[in-house]
Design an enzyme around this catalytic site. Structure first.
Site, PDB file in Angstrom:
ATOM      1  N   CYS A 137      -1.745   4.955   8.000  1.00 32.44           N
ATOM      2  CA  CYS A 137      -3.118   5.205   7.894  1.00 32.44           C
ATOM      3  C   CYS A 137      -3.897   5.661   9.277  1.00 32.44           C
ATOM      4  CB  CYS A 137      -3.841   4.022   7.326  1.00 32.44           C
ATOM      5  SG  CYS A 137      -4.063   2.826   8.374  1.00 32.44           S
ATOM      6  N   ASP A 163       3.635   1.162   6.345  1.00 32.42           N
ATOM      7  CA  ASP A 163       3.396   1.989   7.574  1.00 32.42           C
ATOM      8  C   ASP A 163       4.730   2.146   8.391  1.00 32.42           C
ATOM      9  OD1 ASP A 163       1.134   2.802   6.570  1.00 32.42           O
ATOM     10  OD2 ASP A 163       0.005   1.890   8.268  1.00 32.42           O
ATOM     11  N   CYS A 222      -2.643  -2.920  12.204  1.00 32.01           N
ATOM     12  CA  CYS A 222      -2.283  -1.699  12.682  1.00 32.01           C
ATOM     13  C   CYS A 222      -2.077  -1.823  14.346  1.00 32.01           C
ATOM     14  CB  CYS A 222      -3.349  -0.666  12.255  1.00 32.01           C
ATOM     15  SG  CYS A 222      -3.605  -0.252  10.636  1.00 32.01           S
ATOM     16  N   CYS A 226       1.618  -2.591   4.213  1.00 29.97           N
ATOM     17  CA  CYS A 226       1.048  -1.339   3.536  1.00 29.97           C
ATOM     18  C   CYS A 226       2.167  -0.152   3.776  1.00 29.97           C
ATOM     19  CB  CYS A 226      -0.019  -0.555   4.892  1.00 29.97           C
ATOM     20  SG  CYS A 226       0.376  -1.004   6.340  1.00 29.97           S
TER      21      CYS A 226
END
Lengths: 175, 143
Positions: free
Chosen positions: B63, B39, B106, B37
């Site tokens: 996110c 991140d 995450c 993603c």
């Protein structure tokens, strides 16, 4: 006859490589689309209609994947059994992450200050980096055939792409 | 995507945002990134001469779930030993925050970040967290 087992490149009659003649891709796509378009089978039997629909979808997917440099490289690596975007892979080179973090901070600052010129500069820097990564991918995939190395480059490209998208979103907010 | 209440709480009131000087004696810095993603996460710990994590800070660009995961980890590791921090598992984070399967990465990112921070601290201190090291890195200032 159309063969479902062929990969995207074979389907469109293109060499399996990162370097791509986009005019040739577009032409191959149009030719194939004309051949399998569901409208051509409007009066055919249900089974034939369904098959043509599946084919049109398959051709679309191949075209969309090969059209985008990121997706094309990712697909080429998948053909080699490498899943570069595996979520469990979180260790990127430190200097790369430090640079990403610095750019993120620049973006934050530019957003807070509503500084369009700063966004411009950042976008330019990021675009340069994207082009460098794309040149590297061509080298590593087509010439060196060093797929693990290409996977590293592709992961970096993903971060920079994401950052560019966020810069774009920041522009939108400036109005 | 609908976030859980726990994620929203950390997202709206993130704990321990910020950073320490990475060259400071008792500081360990972990930096990781999620290619899936894009991140990026930085997690830092401040370790005292007893080898206890006194303070932790994070900075995450990503996110809501990534922010919440790192925020939670900084809360959890405070007061813990380095070994205890190393034993933290992403499944605990995912469970506490009620992360959906697509956001499990995450929590993996946050686990890897704290491990990287501990590893960085240990490397800086030659795998020891003794008071001698601490003194060596922070010589008393002559007054």
């Amino acid at each position: 006859m159309l063969d479902f087992s062929r990969n995207h490149f074979e389907l469109l009659g293109l060499p399996v490589s990162y370097a791509l003649d986009s005019a040739r891709l577009d032409q191959a796509y149009r030719d194939l689309q004309a051949e399998v378009h569901p409208d051509k089978f409007a009066h055919a039997f249900d089974a034939e209609q369904r098959l043509s629909m599946q084919w049109a979808t398959r051709v679309n997917e191949a075209y969309q994947t090969l059209r985008h440099p990121f997706d094309r490289a990712n697909y080429l690596l998948q053909l080699q059994g490498i899943h570069a975007m595996d979520a469990n892979n979180t260790s990127m080179p430190m200097d790369f992450l430090v640079r990403q973090m610095a750019w993120r901070e620049q973006l934050e600052a530019a957003k807070a200050a509503q500084d369009a010129a700063a966004l411009d500069r950042l976008e330019k820097t990021l675009n340069t980096e994207v082009r460098e990564f794309q040149a590297l991918l061509a080298e590593e995939i087509d010439q060196q055939r060093n797929y693990p190395l290409a996977a590293d480059t592709l992961r970096k490209l993903r971060f920079t792409d994401k950052l560019l998208a966020d810069v774009g979103a920041a522009y939108e907010e400036l109005g | 995507m609908a976030y859980s209440e726990q994620v929203l709480d950390h997202y709206e009131n993130p704990r321990n945002v910020g950073g320490f000087d990475k060259n400071e004696g008792g500081v360990g810095t972990g930096m990781v990134g999620a290619p899936a993603c894009g991140d990026v996460m930085k997690l830092q710990i401040k370790v005292n001469d007893q080898g206890i994590i006194e303070d932790a800070k994070f900075k995450t660009y990503g996110c809501g779930s990534a922010i919440a995961s790192s925020s939670l980890v900084t809360e959890w590791v405070k007061g813990k030993t380095l070994d205890e921090a190393m034993n933290l598992r992403n499944t605990q984070i995912a469970e506490e925050l009620a992360l959906p399967p697509v956001k499990i990465h995450c929590s993996i990112l946050a686990e890897d970040a704290i491990k990287a921070a501990v590893a960085d601290y240990k490397q800086k201190h030659g795998n020891m967290a003794g008071s001698e090291e601490y003194t060596a890195c922070n010589p008393p200032v002559a007054s």
